[in-house]
Design an enzyme around this catalytic site. Structure first.
Site, PDB file in Angstrom:
ATOM      1  N   SER A 133      29.425  37.849  38.783  1.00  0.00           N
ATOM      2  CA  SER A 133      29.633  37.455  40.171  1.00  0.00           C
ATOM      3  C   SER A 133      30.925  38.041  40.741  1.00  0.00           C
ATOM      4  O   SER A 133      31.961  38.064  40.074  1.00  0.00           O
ATOM      5  CB  SER A 133      29.690  35.927  40.250  1.00  0.00           C
ATOM      6  N   MET A 134      30.839  38.495  41.966  1.00  0.00           N
ATOM      7  CA  MET A 134      32.029  38.880  42.733  1.00  0.00           C
ATOM      8  C   MET A 134      31.738  38.591  44.197  1.00  0.00           C
ATOM      9  O   MET A 134      30.607  38.774  44.659  1.00  0.00           O
ATOM     10  CB  MET A 134      32.367  40.364  42.543  1.00  0.00           C
ATOM     11  N   HIS A 135      32.745  38.087  44.903  1.00  0.00           N
ATOM     12  CA  HIS A 135      32.529  37.797  46.318  1.00  0.00           C
ATOM     13  C   HIS A 135      32.637  39.098  47.096  1.00  0.00           C
ATOM     14  O   HIS A 135      33.664  39.778  47.054  1.00  0.00           O
ATOM     15  CB  HIS A 135      33.541  36.788  46.839  1.00  0.00           C
ATOM     16  N   GLY A 140      29.873  33.693  45.053  1.00  0.00           N
ATOM     17  CA  GLY A 140      29.762  32.245  45.139  1.00  0.00           C
ATOM     18  C   GLY A 140      29.247  31.740  46.476  1.00  0.00           C
ATOM     19  O   GLY A 140      29.674  32.199  47.539  1.00  0.00           O
ATOM     20  N   TYR A 146      38.277  26.384  39.669  1.00  0.00           N
ATOM     21  CA  TYR A 146      37.562  25.772  40.788  1.00  0.00           C
ATOM     22  C   TYR A 146      37.234  24.307  40.469  1.00  0.00           C
ATOM     23  O   TYR A 146      37.629  23.778  39.430  1.00  0.00           O
ATOM     24  CB  TYR A 146      36.316  26.584  41.123  1.00  0.00           C
ATOM     25  N   HIS A 160      42.850  31.086  38.731  1.00  0.00           N
ATOM     26  CA  HIS A 160      43.362  32.023  39.735  1.00  0.00           C
ATOM     27  C   HIS A 160      44.869  31.865  39.933  1.00  0.00           C
ATOM     28  O   HIS A 160      45.533  32.805  40.382  1.00  0.00           O
ATOM     29  CB  HIS A 160      42.628  31.846  41.057  1.00  0.00           C
ATOM     30  N   GLU A 161      45.417  30.711  39.611  1.00  0.00           N
ATOM     31  CA  GLU A 161      46.850  30.512  39.753  1.00  0.00           C
ATOM     32  C   GLU A 161      47.625  30.969  38.520  1.00  0.00           C
ATOM     33  O   GLU A 161      48.857  30.912  38.506  1.00  0.00           O
ATOM     34  CB  GLU A 161      47.147  29.041  40.031  1.00  0.00           C
ATOM     35  N   ARG A 180      36.454  43.085  32.129  1.00  0.00           N
ATOM     36  CA  ARG A 180      36.738  44.452  31.687  1.00  0.00           C
ATOM     37  C   ARG A 180      35.695  44.945  30.674  1.00  0.00           C
ATOM     38  O   ARG A 180      36.021  45.705  29.760  1.00  0.00           O
ATOM     39  CB  ARG A 180      38.162  44.552  31.124  1.00  0.00           C
TER      40      ARG A 180
END
Length: 336
Positions: free
Chosen positions: A62-64, A99, A207, A295-296, A334
């Site tokens: 998945s990638m937005h 997403g 998330y 993500h943080e 990767r």
């Protein structure tokens, strides 16, 4: 500069852009060619527990794309359909979309893509048709942003603000949690109506579901929080079970993205991830997809400075810990 140009010419020649035959790099492999020396099964079909068959073991993660909410002249998501159609023609076995939120609270941004009614499901039919025409299976990722949502309606297991967000999330009440579980199940039903072959439940990368799983963000004192991992994992397992119940046991894939390497303090321990994977299998999940980092987190996970397949060890470690199981595992980050 001369050396750079020489390298560029070599790369372009290898890609067949300067005329002459296209070079076959040593690390490349093709479905119609001989098996890869190390990964001989990569082009073999695989049957998931629900009965869905993938033509090979290659997954487009998945990638937005920014196309999930762009309705075209046909009344469908035309640009998104064209994007995934090209990937399907390239030979991938399974595509997972960017997403899509199960409700407005779960939006990453205001007016982001969501799937909450039949009209929105109709928009997606052009996407699923395009992928299937190319021979691929396609799953829609259901993503609830939780405290990562960039809007004032952000929610989370506890009142908190992510260091990468300007908005403070309010704490979900018990009734809110139960409604969120129903929203995931409804979105799963609608995804099937839209023609998807499955859904991926986003339970990693920091998330909402990941926020419930980790002590870092879950300070609740009810049955969805506390020191007990069984409590903190209750939302994840309940969502998986509700989604499976919504679509039945067969012909629809249920994928769950689990964070195996958190890269933040007070994240989920690896032993907890193993316990979660077992519980998800019992709840009807077919595939556990590997998630890496929040993500943080301050550690890069997908940048080009990260060695190829740097985190595949985590998936291998999970496979060894689980032992014989019908659950399929997917290595990520990767893999290129």
């Amino acid at each position: 500069s001369e050396r750079i140009m020489t390298v560029r010419r070599g790369v372009l020649a290898g890609r067949g852009l300067l005329g002459g035959p296209r070079r076959r790099w040593a690390w490349c492999s093709r479905a119609e060619g001989p098996p890869h020396e190390k990964y001989g099964a990569v082009f073999e079909p695989v049957v998931l527990g629900c009965g869905v068959t993938l033509r090979n073991r290659i997954v487009m993660g998945s990638m937005h794309t920014g196309l999930e909410e762009k309705v075209g002249p046909s009344g469908g998501l035309d640009e998104m359909a064209a994007f995934y159609a090209e990937r399907a023609r390239g030979g991938v076995g399974l595509i997972v979309t960017g997403g899509v939120a199960p409700n407005r609270e779960g939006w990453v941004l205001p007016m982001s893509g969501k799937l909450t009614d039949g009209g929105e499901a109709d928009h997606h039919k052009v996407v699923t048709s395009a992928a299937k025409e190319g021979g691929a299976k396609i799953a829609m990722q259901i993503l609830h942003a939780g405290r990562y949502a960039y809007h004032p309606w952000a929610v989370g297991p506890s009142k908190s603000k992510a260091p990468i967000n300007a908005f403070t999330a309010r704490e979900l009440s018990r009734r809110d949690v139960e409604r969120t579980i129903r929203d995931f199940a409804r979105t799963t039903e609608l995804a099937r109506e839209a023609g998807y072959d499955g859904v991926e439940i986003m339970g990693s990368e920091g998330y909402l579901i990941n926020q419930f799983l980790a002590k870092r963000t879950n300070a609740r004192s009810d049955e969805y929080g506390g020191e007990s991992f069984e409590n903190r994992s209750r939302l994840a397992v309940s969502i998986a079970r509700a989604c499976r119940d919504a679509v039945g046991p067969s012909d629809f894939a249920l994928i769950f993205r689990v964070s195996l390497v958190e890269l933040v303090e007070d994240g989920m321990a690896f032993e907890e991830a193993v316990a979660l994977a077992r519980a998800l299998a019992d709840a009807g999940v077919d595939v556990v997809n590997t998630g890496i980092g929040w993500h943080e987190a301050r550690v890069p996970t997908i940048a080009t400075c990260v060695p190829r397949a740097a985190f595949a060890f985590a998936t291998g470690k999970l496979k060894a810990a689980l032992g014989p199981t019908p659950l399929k595992l997917c290595a990520t980050n990767r893999i290129n």
